[in-house]
Design an enzyme around this catalytic site. Structure first.
Site, short mmCIF file in Angstrom:
data_model
loop_
_atom_site.label_atom_id
_atom_site.label_comp_id
_atom_site.label_asym_id
_atom_site.label_seq_id
_atom_site.Cartn_x
_atom_site.Cartn_y
_atom_site.Cartn_z
N SER A 101 5.45 -1.45 7.64
CA SER A 101 5.42 -2.83 8.11
C SER A 101 4.08 -3.14 8.78
O SER A 101 3.03 -3.07 8.13
CB SER A 101 6.61 -3.09 9.05
OG SER A 101 6.78 -4.46 9.28
N ASP A 198 14.06 -7.20 1.23
CA ASP A 198 13.38 -7.29 2.52
C ASP A 198 13.40 -8.75 2.98
O ASP A 198 12.85 -9.62 2.33
CB ASP A 198 11.93 -6.81 2.36
CG ASP A 198 11.20 -6.68 3.69
OD1 ASP A 198 11.59 -7.35 4.67
OD2 ASP A 198 10.21 -5.93 3.74
N HIS A 228 14.05 -3.96 4.55
CA HIS A 228 12.73 -3.88 5.18
C HIS A 228 12.40 -2.47 5.63
O HIS A 228 11.26 -2.02 5.52
CB HIS A 228 12.67 -4.85 6.37
CG HIS A 228 11.35 -4.85 7.06
ND1 HIS A 228 10.19 -5.30 6.45
CD2 HIS A 228 10.98 -4.45 8.31
CE1 HIS A 228 9.18 -5.18 7.30
NE2 HIS A 228 9.63 -4.67 8.42
#
Length: 256
Positions: A101, A198, A228
């Site tokens: 991320s 996600d 995610h």
């Protein structure tokens, strides 16, 4: 496994880390926004590197996890500098950066700043430009409110409150680190993994990153049912396999 240590820095908070000192290319794991170094992906990679005899580092950014400092006082540049400090002081030889991320955004920034240290990268739900993009997509009245109030709420089902509070100053400073408006001059091998379910960072973001990278050695892998975090057992097996494959590729290249 190694025991937790602290990297002492002059006039800056100490950074907590775990390190396995072994052969290179080593792996450095970069966690996501307000996450820490004890997540499933970091531990899976640590176990793999330990068994395969590769160097490995996982650490907490300033104000996160076991590191000193207050995350609310940090800007993206502070966490970028944490990554560079770890690369400069705790690694020797070529490294593979694995970023989750926001860690994916930071791995790109670190590679641009230390191209001689980064031999390859693996991004998971790479969130390049994400905070800035999310802010710019807000209605005009909410953007104005954020400017006046100094913060805004970004939805996240991974927070106990259902959202992350993002400071307006954090977003404005992050604008200076955006990468997706032009070519990204990174030439090393890059692997990008993304879950198509996600709901935080759209999977299309990884396509944009791939398109903008100067490197021709870029693979994008989608998990149709992946979320995610990409922390399910099959996700972790894929991550380890991708890192292992990249290690083998880099090792063979060095032997030529």
């Amino acid at each position: 496994m190694s025991s937790m240590q602290f990297l002492t820095r002059s006039s800056l908070p100490r950074l907590a880390y775990y390190r396995i000192a072994a052969k290179n290319p080593g792996v450095v794991f970069l966690s996501g926004f307000k996450s820490n170094m004890n997540g499933e992906k970091a531990l899976a990679l640590e176990a793999f590197c330990d068994s395969a005899g590769y160097s490995f580092i996982r650490f907490d950014y300033t104000g996160c996890g076991s590191s000193e400092g207050n995350s609310e006082d940090c800007l993206l540049r502070d966490w970028k500098n944490d990554v560079l400090t770890v690369l400069d002081n705790l690694t020797t030889g070529p490294q593979i950066l694995v970023g989750s991320s926001m860690g994916g955004w930071l791995m790109l920034l670190a590679s641009l700043a230390r191209p001689e240290k980064v031999a390859g990268m693996v991004g998971l739900a790479t969130a390049a430009d994400h905070f800035v993009t999310a802010f710019r997509q807000l209605p005009a009245e909410l953007k104005k409110e954020a400017e006046v109030m100094g913060q805004f709420n970004m939805p996240s089902r991974y927070s106990v409150t259902g959202y992350h509070t993002i400071k307006y100053d954090f977003v404005k400073e992050a604008e200076g680190h955006c990468l997706l408006q032009g070519s990204i001059p990174i030439s090393c091998p890059v692997r990008l993994l993304h879950g198509m379910k996600d709901d935080i960072v759209p999977w299309q973001n990884s396509i944009t990153v791939a398109e903008q990278l100067a490197s021709d050695d870029v693979d994008v892998i989608f998990r149709k049912n992946g979320d995610h975090r990409l922390s399910q057992p099959d996700d972790l097996k894929l991550l380890v396999a991708v890192v292992d494959d990249l290690m083998q590729k880099l090792t063979k290249k060095d032997l030529k």
